[in-house]
Design an enzyme around this catalytic site. Structure first.
Site, PDB file in Angstrom:
ATOM      1  N   CYS A   1       0.831  -1.197   0.000  1.00 12.25           N
ATOM      2  CA  CYS A   1       0.000   0.000   0.000  1.00 12.25           C
ATOM      3  C   CYS A   1       0.874   1.259   0.000  1.00 12.25           C
ATOM      4  O   CYS A   1       1.522   1.550  -0.993  1.00 12.25           O
ATOM      5  CB  CYS A   1      -0.961  -0.033   1.185  1.00 12.25           C
ATOM      6  SG  CYS A   1      -2.403   1.047   0.953  1.00 12.25           S
TER       7      CYS A   1
ATOM      8  N   HIS B   1      -3.710  -5.689   1.256  1.00 12.52           N
ATOM      9  CA  HIS B   1      -3.399  -6.015   2.649  1.00 12.52           C
ATOM     10  C   HIS B   1      -3.882  -7.434   2.966  1.00 12.52           C
ATOM     11  O   HIS B   1      -4.791  -7.951   2.321  1.00 12.52           O
ATOM     12  CB  HIS B   1      -4.112  -5.047   3.597  1.00 12.52           C
ATOM     13  CG  HIS B   1      -3.622  -3.647   3.523  1.00 12.52           C
ATOM     14  ND1 HIS B   1      -2.437  -3.234   4.085  1.00 12.52           N
ATOM     15  CD2 HIS B   1      -4.175  -2.538   2.966  1.00 12.52           C
ATOM     16  CE1 HIS B   1      -2.275  -1.936   3.891  1.00 12.52           C
ATOM     17  NE2 HIS B   1      -3.312  -1.497   3.194  1.00 12.52           N
TER      18      HIS B   1
END
Length: 485
Positions: free
Chosen positions: A332, A428
């Site tokens: 991310c 994630h």
């Protein structure tokens, strides 16, 4: 409907874990139970099926309750972006940015929306277990409170206070809470739980009785230190400050602790591998040269954390590691940092601007557009995985033509550098399943134990619930909540 709230004598006394354990104990008894936290502050969050976000602790508690995640479980979420500002999430969606100076007034109107969420949960189950935030003894924050007694008194939910004996001073913490809070707030508290006890509980009998005598509250038990809790994800970044020391003879994975680190539970499955040592690198400490893999984690303020990474000299460490043939994984915000540049033309994270990235991936990021919030599944390194996306911005460039993952949603994710050792992804939670985690470890010369981390978490919740059934008066807690036994 029935409800019970656990508040604490302070932060990190184990409220989240206690609520998770009670959720699993209640579910094991056949009750329909749901978790709830009126207001949370954390950069560790989870994505719900409807495309919202809630605190990671409430996601764990929902798993414990064997219930789908829902935004009503955490209607107000504050995600710190800087020392004095936080992103405000209401019912799973971004509503704006709050500063420390205006937060107290801004939260008052939110109580109605918090109560709406609570009532909807009540209508769907036999029991709602509520987690407080911080401590009701923070009387300087009492005016306009929606997280502790402000909610409990408005909703009429009885409270049990949790104290952490492992940190010391638990007698003063519980009795002192009784002494400083408003008498009408104190009347909402019906008892206490002593958490994280090590050794023979008989040694604390006198102390336990003293708390009952001095506070006027009944005790619901002393919960011993439960090793299975180490298998559970932590929401609070306080855990990172304790150091997760290096273990001799293990393959080293290093992760720098950025000021706005987010979703660091991505690393939990690696930490559970017997052949791996995950070292969280604090500020002022170089990234060890012997690291086989450096993970750049998620960030709530990528540009600011990129600047911090440089002030620490970690950029030099990462580039030197890469020149030596080491692997780098960016997740991310960490993925964005691996690119050539990160631009924030609209001031989403702070003042508008642009910074150079590490340049290990030939991609650029522009922080613009709507926030991406969705659960995903796909294939990476020839292995299936599941996870979730939670990010702002679009990342594009030549290296994105070599995507890290192919998603079942019909699109590509992330990038792989030309060297085959630099990986970036927006996903994630992708290391929970053994396939992809094993493939990644094989790239750096390690062998995975092959466990499913989700199954480990579920087993840990059962172990925690069993310990709570043995050492706490669960029948008494359920009766206090209004559950008919």
């Amino acid at each position: 409907m029935a409800g019970l709230m656990l508040q604490g004598t302070g932060s990190d006394v184990g409220k989240s874990v206690l609520v998770a354990g009670l959720c699993r104990a209640a579910a094991n008894r056949g009750l329909r139970v749901l978790p709830f936290k009126p207001q949370n502050m954390s950069n560790n969050a989870a994505v719900t099926p409807e495309g919202g976000e809630i605190g990671r602790a409430q996601a764990l508690q929902a798993i414990a309750a064997r219930a789908p995640l829902h935004v009503d479980m955490n209607p107000v979420l504050l995600k710190p972006q800087a020392d004095r500002t936080s992103q405000l999430i209401v019912h799973g969606k971004v509503r704006g940015t709050l500063g420390a100076a205006n937060f107290r007034e801004a939260r008052r109107p939110l109580l109605g929306e918090v109560l709406e969420s609570y009532r909807r949960l009540e209508a769907r189950c036999d029991l709602v277990l509520v987690e407080g935030a911080g401590s009701p003894a923070e009387i300087n924050l009492r005016s306009g409170d929606i997280a502790n007694m402000g909610f409990a008194r408005t909703a009429g939910v009885p409270v049990v206070l949790a104290g952490d004996i492992d940190r010391g001073g638990v007698i003063a913490a519980v009795v002192g809470t009784r002494a400083v809070i408003d008498p009408e707030d104190a009347a909402m508290i019906h008892g206490f739980i002593i958490n994280k006890f090590r050794g023979d509980p008989a040694l604390f009998t006198d102390g336990y009785e003293a708390i009952e005598r001095l506070s006027g509250w009944r005790g619901f038990g002393v919960l011993p230190w439960e090793p299975a809790v180490a298998q559970l994800p932590s929401e609070d970044a306080v855990i990172l400050e304790r150091g997760l020391g290096a273990k001799p003879g293990k393959l080293l994975v290093a992760c720098p602790i950025l000021p706005r680190i987010a979703n660091f539970d991505d690393l939990d499955p690696l930490r559970q591998e017997s052949g791996v040592d995950v070292a969280m690198i604090p500020p002022g400490t170089p990234i060890p040269a012997e690291a086989a893999l450096i993970v750049l984690p998620g960030s709530k303020a990528t540009i600011a954390d990129m600047a911090f990474l440089r002030t620490q000299g970690w950029d030099i460490d990462v580039l030197a590691h890469h020149r030596r043939g080491g692997a780098v994984l960016g997740i991310c915000g960490g993925y964005q940092m691996l690119g050539r540049s990160i631009a924030d033309p609209h001031g989403i994270e702070g003042p508008p601007g642009e910074v150079a990235g590490l340049g290990l991936l030939d991609v650029t990021t522009v922080l613009a557009g709507r926030k991406t919030l969705q659960q995903v599944e796909g294939t990476a390194m020839n292995a299936p995985f599941t996870g979730y996306e939670m990010h702002m911005g679009v990342t594009e460039g030549p290296d994105a033509a070599r995507p890290f993952a192919r998603l079942a949603q019909g699109r590509a994710d992330g990038a792989i550098g030309r060297d085959g050792r630099t990986f970036g992804t927006y996903c994630h939670g992708l290391l929970a399943k053994p396939g992809l985690r094993g493939a990644l470890l094989a790239r750096i010369g390690a062998q995975s134990d092959g466990f499913d981390n989700d199954a480990r978490v579920d087993a840990a919740l059962d172990a925690l619930a069993e310990t709570m059934e043995r050492h706490l008066d669960i029948d008494g807690l359920l009766a206090l909540a209004g559950v008919t036994l």
